[in-house]
Structures are given as C-alpha cells and as structure tokens.
Design a protein around this motif. Structure first.
Motif, short mmCIF file in Angstrom:
data_model
loop_
_atom_site.label_atom_id
_atom_site.label_comp_id
_atom_site.label_asym_id
_atom_site.label_seq_id
_atom_site.Cartn_x
_atom_site.Cartn_y
_atom_site.Cartn_z
N THR A 1 8.54 2.48 -1.65
CA THR A 1 7.34 3.28 -1.60
C THR A 1 6.64 3.49 -2.66
O THR A 1 5.29 3.23 -2.66
CB THR A 1 7.97 4.83 -0.76
N ALA A 2 7.22 3.61 -3.76
CA ALA A 2 6.28 3.83 -5.01
C ALA A 2 5.62 2.47 -5.36
O ALA A 2 4.83 2.78 -6.12
CB ALA A 2 7.44 4.35 -6.01
N LEU A 3 6.05 1.63 -4.99
CA LEU A 3 5.44 0.16 -5.27
C LEU A 3 4.21 0.03 -4.61
O LEU A 3 3.17 -0.25 -5.19
CB LEU A 3 6.48 -1.03 -4.88
N ALA A 4 4.18 0.60 -3.40
CA ALA A 4 2.59 0.74 -2.66
C ALA A 4 1.88 1.53 -3.38
O ALA A 4 0.52 1.43 -3.46
CB ALA A 4 2.94 1.05 -1.26
N GLN A 5 2.30 2.71 -3.66
CA GLN A 5 1.58 3.47 -4.47
C GLN A 5 1.11 3.10 -5.72
O GLN A 5 -0.22 3.20 -6.17
CB GLN A 5 2.23 5.06 -4.63
N ALA A 6 1.84 2.52 -6.52
CA ALA A 6 1.33 2.01 -7.94
C ALA A 6 0.31 0.78 -7.56
O ALA A 6 -0.87 0.85 -8.24
CB ALA A 6 2.73 1.27 -8.44
N LEU A 7 0.36 0.11 -6.48
CA LEU A 7 -0.30 -1.03 -6.16
C LEU A 7 -1.84 -0.41 -5.77
O LEU A 7 -3.02 -0.97 -6.19
CB LEU A 7 0.09 -2.08 -5.00
N ALA A 8 -1.97 0.55 -5.09
CA ALA A 8 -3.03 1.17 -4.89
C ALA A 8 -3.90 1.80 -6.01
O ALA A 8 -5.20 1.70 -6.21
CB ALA A 8 -2.78 2.58 -4.03
N GLN A 9 -3.16 2.03 -7.13
CA GLN A 9 -3.46 2.80 -8.23
C GLN A 9 -4.30 1.51 -9.02
O GLN A 9 -5.14 1.52 -9.52
CB GLN A 9 -2.56 3.45 -9.08
N LEU B 1 -5.14 -1.48 -7.89
CA LEU B 1 -6.36 -1.92 -7.20
C LEU B 1 -7.49 -1.03 -7.02
O LEU B 1 -8.53 -1.65 -6.57
CB LEU B 1 -5.89 -2.55 -5.91
N GLY B 2 -7.27 0.31 -7.48
CA GLY B 2 -8.32 1.29 -7.27
C GLY B 2 -8.66 1.68 -5.67
O GLY B 2 -9.81 1.63 -5.10
N ALA B 3 -7.56 1.29 -4.73
CA ALA B 3 -7.76 1.28 -3.35
C ALA B 3 -7.08 2.65 -2.84
O ALA B 3 -6.38 3.14 -3.38
CB ALA B 3 -6.74 0.21 -2.80
N ARG C 1 -7.85 3.15 10.22
CA ARG C 1 -8.53 3.57 9.01
C ARG C 1 -8.44 2.36 7.92
O ARG C 1 -9.12 2.14 7.17
CB ARG C 1 -7.56 4.82 8.46
N ALA C 2 -7.11 1.65 8.00
CA ALA C 2 -6.89 0.61 7.10
C ALA C 2 -8.03 -0.37 7.18
O ALA C 2 -8.35 -1.17 6.38
CB ALA C 2 -5.41 -0.02 7.09
N LEU C 3 -8.17 -0.82 8.62
CA LEU C 3 -8.97 -1.88 8.82
C LEU C 3 -10.40 -1.71 8.42
O LEU C 3 -11.00 -2.54 8.30
CB LEU C 3 -8.78 -2.17 10.46
N ARG C 4 -10.77 -0.32 8.30
CA ARG C 4 -12.23 0.31 8.25
C ARG C 4 -12.55 0.49 6.81
O ARG C 4 -13.60 0.95 6.52
CB ARG C 4 -12.38 1.30 9.16
N THR C 5 -11.43 0.54 5.86
CA THR C 5 -11.52 0.81 4.68
C THR C 5 -11.40 -0.32 3.60
O THR C 5 -10.73 -1.30 3.60
CB THR C 5 -10.28 1.95 4.18
N VAL C 6 -12.30 -0.09 2.71
CA VAL C 6 -12.50 -1.34 1.58
C VAL C 6 -12.55 -0.52 0.51
O VAL C 6 -13.76 -0.19 -0.07
CB VAL C 6 -13.59 -2.36 1.84
N PRO C 7 -11.61 -0.95 -0.75
CA PRO C 7 -10.23 -1.59 -0.39
C PRO C 7 -9.42 -0.46 0.04
O PRO C 7 -9.45 0.58 -0.27
CB PRO C 7 -9.89 -2.03 -1.86
N ALA C 8 -8.30 -1.23 0.71
CA ALA C 8 -6.98 -0.26 1.22
C ALA C 8 -5.67 -0.86 0.75
O ALA C 8 -5.74 -2.15 0.87
CB ALA C 8 -7.34 0.05 2.51
N VAL C 9 -4.89 -0.26 0.79
CA VAL C 9 -3.54 -0.34 0.81
C VAL C 9 -2.82 0.32 1.84
O VAL C 9 -2.63 1.47 1.99
CB VAL C 9 -2.55 -0.18 -0.59
#
Length: 313
Positions: free
Chosen positions: A68-76, A78-80, A145-153
């Motif tokens: 889970t922490a990997l997804a959180q770090a990727l979002a940071q 990518l600024g997503a 929400r993910a389909l309508r948000t750019v960028p999103a993780v």
C-alpha cells in the motif's frame, strides 16, 4: 426515459502528462526514496515498467511489506491524486463505481413540484427526469473518480478479499478504462490512471486478472534495508536502536505468531521506544512497548516470556 449523453473527461493527451516522470528505474528509485520509500532494483524496475507500459501493477506479499505504501509513494512522485478502493467480502460494482444521491434527487423533485404549483405551470416529464441525473446528483465511487481524474493513482487494496464476480468486473474496467452509466452514458478516461492492486494472498486471484497486470512479489526487507528504512523515516532514532529494532523484528517474523510484524510495526516500535526515552532496546523497554509491534495477546504473552533470547545478539 431521458436521452443518453456521453460524458468524457475533457482535456487532451499530451506529453505534459509524462513531463517530470522518472525516465529510468534508477530515477524512479531515487524519486521514491525522496518520499521515504526505499525501493530495491526489482521493485523500481517493475513500477517503472508499469508506468511506461500503462499496465496495472499487481503487488502480492505478506501484510506489512509495503504494498500500500508503494501506491502512496507513487502518487507523491507523480503529483497525482491517490484514490483508494478498499476491497472487502461482498463488495460489488456499485460500491466501487457510483451511486445516485437519492435524498437530494427527491428534494430536487419536490422543489420542482412546489415551483410548478406556485406559478401554475406544467412539468415536462422528460426534462424533470433528465434533471434528476445531472452530475451534481452522481456520487462517484473510487473507480469512477479515478477515470475522471488526471493524474490519478488508483489503489485497489486487498483484491484477494473480493469475490470472483467483482474480479471479473474489475478486469473489464481495467481493460477498457471506461464504464457505462445507464442514465448518463459512457465515461472513458482520457488519461488512464496508474493502477496498483495489492493482495495478501489469502486466496489465489484468477489468472485472467493477473495476466492483465505486471506482477511484483514483495518480501519483508532484510536487516540492513530495514535499518535504512527506520533511519530514513525516523531521522532522530539512534543507530543502535534502529539496528536492535530491525534485528528483533526479523526474529519475530520467524517466530510462530498469529500476526508477525511488518515494517509499519517496526516503525511504530522504534517511535514508541523514542517516546519513552529508550536509547537501546532492552528487556524492560521491549516489554513496555510490545503493544506497538504485536497486536494479539497470545503473541505478546509468547514473546514476553522469551525476551532475553529475542534480544540476544
């Protein structure tokens, strides 16, 4: 019935969406490290390929290994926006996609009826029905929400807790990056979200879903990497204490426990020891802070009776 309308997130796919992204696994590892997430070469490569190939990343491993922490770090990195879908037994498509705000729709309908009775006008049934399915009444759940948000993780957490039917639904969404809302029409992602799925392997996830993804198995870190994680996330922790906590955590993971500790518990333990003023991990300080690292009474009792051997160098 209201006329169907296509709703697609506006915008154009341009190189701007890729600007600033790490251009190699090593660069991604450095960017993840800057967020406090320490990735080895295999993890950084898998995550980099998932970004470049626009494929979901399926992360499997024991609880507490950093999925889970990997997804959180990727979002940071990518600024997503991080959008999390927590799976559970019985989850269905409606809980993951959307719902209509029925109470607000009902209030809206009553307001229209009240206004018509005041001025004596007649309501147009088609217009009223169309107004009930405007975007303001649409409750977007994580996938929509993910389909309508750019960028999103999009983090699909603990997919192994969902059932086969939900897996099939998710496979279709991840393949098409689109969903159809009967009252509205198709919603398609202009820029597909980065998708991270996690599994604690409580059951096997179907091959069809795994084939759609890039696969990554996450193990608990070795002692050296765990020390590095502790020092990175808790800069004030003494080096000796970090070494002792990491070594003790490794021993606990080889003990017959109901729930062996993950990295998150190691961090909690080190932080708890800091807060009680411990500079080293000894029998007394370990006994006082076991609640930070062990979450079952049976585990705590088992370990408390052999703290000497646990802390022996």
């Amino acid at each position: 019935m209201a006329a169907r309308r296509n709703v697609v997130h506006s915008g154009e796919v341009t190189d701007a969406h890729r600007a600033g992204r790490p251009d190699s696994p090593a660069a991604l590892a450095d960017a993840l490290r800057a967020t406090g997430y320490l990735a080895d070469d295999g993890l950084a490569t898998a995550a980099y390929l998932a970004l470049e190939m626009q494929r979901p990343l399926f992360c499997e491993g024991e609880p507490g290994t950093g999925k889970t922490a990997l997804a959180q770090a990727l979002a940071q990195v990518l600024g997503a926006e991080l959008i999390r879908l927590q799976c559970h037994d019985g989850i269905d498509a409606a809980q993951a996609l959307y719902d209509w705000d029925f109470p607000r729709q009902l209030l809206h309908l009553r307001a229209l009826e009240a206004a018509a009775s005041v001025d004596g006008s007649t309501l147009d049934a088609d217009a009223v029905e169309a107004s009930l399915y405007e975007d303001r009444f649409l409750l977007a759940r994580p996938i929509l929400r993910a389909l309508r948000t750019v960028p999103a993780v999009l983090l699909v957490d603990e997919i192994d807790r969902a059932d086969d039917e939900f897996e099939a639904f998710l496979l279709e969404v991840l393949s098409e990056h689109a969903v159809t809302i009967p009252e509205v029409g198709e919603v398609r992602a202009v820029v597909p979200p980065v998708v991270v799925l996690t599994s604690n392997r409580t059951r096997e996830v179907h091959d069809a879903l795994k084939r759609r993804c890039l696969y990554l198995w996450l193990d608990h870190p070795d002692v050296a990497r765990e020390i590095e994680i502790l020092r990175s996330r808790l800069p004030g922790v003494p080096e000796r204490l970090a070494q002792q906590v990491a070594t003790a955590a490794q021993k606990l993971r080889t003990t017959d426990l109901i729930k062996p500790p993950g990295v998150a518990e190691s961090l909690d333990w080190a932080r708890a020891l800091q807060l009680v003023g411990a500079r080293t991990l000894d029998v007394d300080s370990a006994a006082r802070t076991l609640g930070a690292v062990l979450k079952y009474r049976e585990d705590a009792d088992r370990v408390r009776n052999r703290l000497d051997s646990l802390l022996a160098s």
